[in-house]
Design a protein around this motif. Sequence first.
Motif, short mmCIF file in Angstrom:
data_model
loop_
_atom_site.label_atom_id
_atom_site.label_comp_id
_atom_site.label_asym_id
_atom_site.label_seq_id
_atom_site.Cartn_x
_atom_site.Cartn_y
_atom_site.Cartn_z
N PRO A 73 39.56 48.93 35.33
CA PRO A 73 38.47 47.98 35.14
C PRO A 73 37.90 48.11 33.73
O PRO A 73 38.00 49.16 33.11
N PRO B 84 34.63 48.34 31.82
CA PRO B 84 33.19 48.53 32.06
C PRO B 84 32.35 47.64 31.15
O PRO B 84 32.67 47.40 29.99
N ARG C 140 31.48 41.27 32.59
CA ARG C 140 31.41 40.54 33.85
C ARG C 140 32.02 39.15 33.67
O ARG C 140 31.76 38.47 32.67
N TYR D 16 44.18 40.58 31.35
CA TYR D 16 43.04 40.93 32.20
C TYR D 16 42.88 39.86 33.28
O TYR D 16 43.05 38.68 33.01
N ALA E 134 38.81 40.42 39.24
CA ALA E 134 39.14 41.22 40.41
C ALA E 134 39.03 40.40 41.68
O ALA E 134 38.26 39.44 41.76
N ASP F 278 33.92 42.25 44.56
CA ASP F 278 33.27 42.02 43.27
C ASP F 278 34.18 41.15 42.40
O ASP F 278 34.86 41.66 41.51
N GLU G 162 34.22 41.41 38.43
CA GLU G 162 34.78 42.56 37.70
C GLU G 162 36.06 42.15 36.98
O GLU G 162 36.88 41.39 37.52
N THR H 117 39.63 43.34 35.33
CA THR H 117 40.59 44.45 35.43
C THR H 117 41.76 44.21 34.50
O THR H 117 42.32 43.11 34.46
#
Length: 260
Positions: free
Chosen positions: A68, A70, A73, A166, A169, A173, A176, A178
């Motif tokens: 993920p 961090p 969003r 990317y 997710a 969530d 997110e 990933t």
Amino acid sequence: MRPRPRRPLSAALTSAATGCVLLSGCGDAGELRSAGPTPTATGPVRLWPDLPPVTAPPYDYGETDTAPVPGVRVPAGGVRALDPVAVVRAEALAYPEAYALPDGAGDSLAKKLAGCAGRGPGQAQPSKPSACPVLRAYHRDLTGDGREELIVAVRMGRQITEVRCYMPARGSDPAELTRIMSTADQLVDVQLAGRDIILRSVSAGMPGSEYRTSWSWDEQHRAMLPTRDEIVPVKPGKADGTGKASRGASASPGGAEDAS
């Protein structure tokens, strides 16, 4: 596909065929003829059938490594609303070793990203494109779930380009982000074909050839995996990144029609 109906024989042709049965000397017109000897079909032959079973764990090349990102969003509008530089910066801060050159040398990516000031979400360009190592981002549904993924390339120096993908997710969530693909090489060209990413890179030890690797989504491992790896000859008359002949015409990262 339906079989084609037989065309009925005409009366004259039927009479001629009947005459050939009754009279001799009509020849062998229409008879089957030999096409020559046919090679014998052989199955695969197992070599060294007494090899012992492998008990030691295999070396992990990290093909299925995902992580993920961090602090990033995914908005309701999807990955197109993300700033690709912000994504690279967040991942570089969280995993500084992820963007290191093979020999560990080179300036930190954080310093190089300072030249990306002014880049915004979507396809906005920085004030000094040559100073920003993050290339134009692309968006494509690589997983087949109906949502687009973010495809980013980063110039790492020493003619090495990092390609990363990317995805939003799934599950509890969906905001997110990933990372599902990460690879680096001296790339000549990058193509999108359907839901595959095809990378072409130079071959140092085989002049006149190049490597071509296709990356495809694997639902079981939930990652983009190198599903096809080839060594292909290059065609004369096309120059690649080495100044040698390159293999045919292709769509470069800036020219894919539907990969915006």
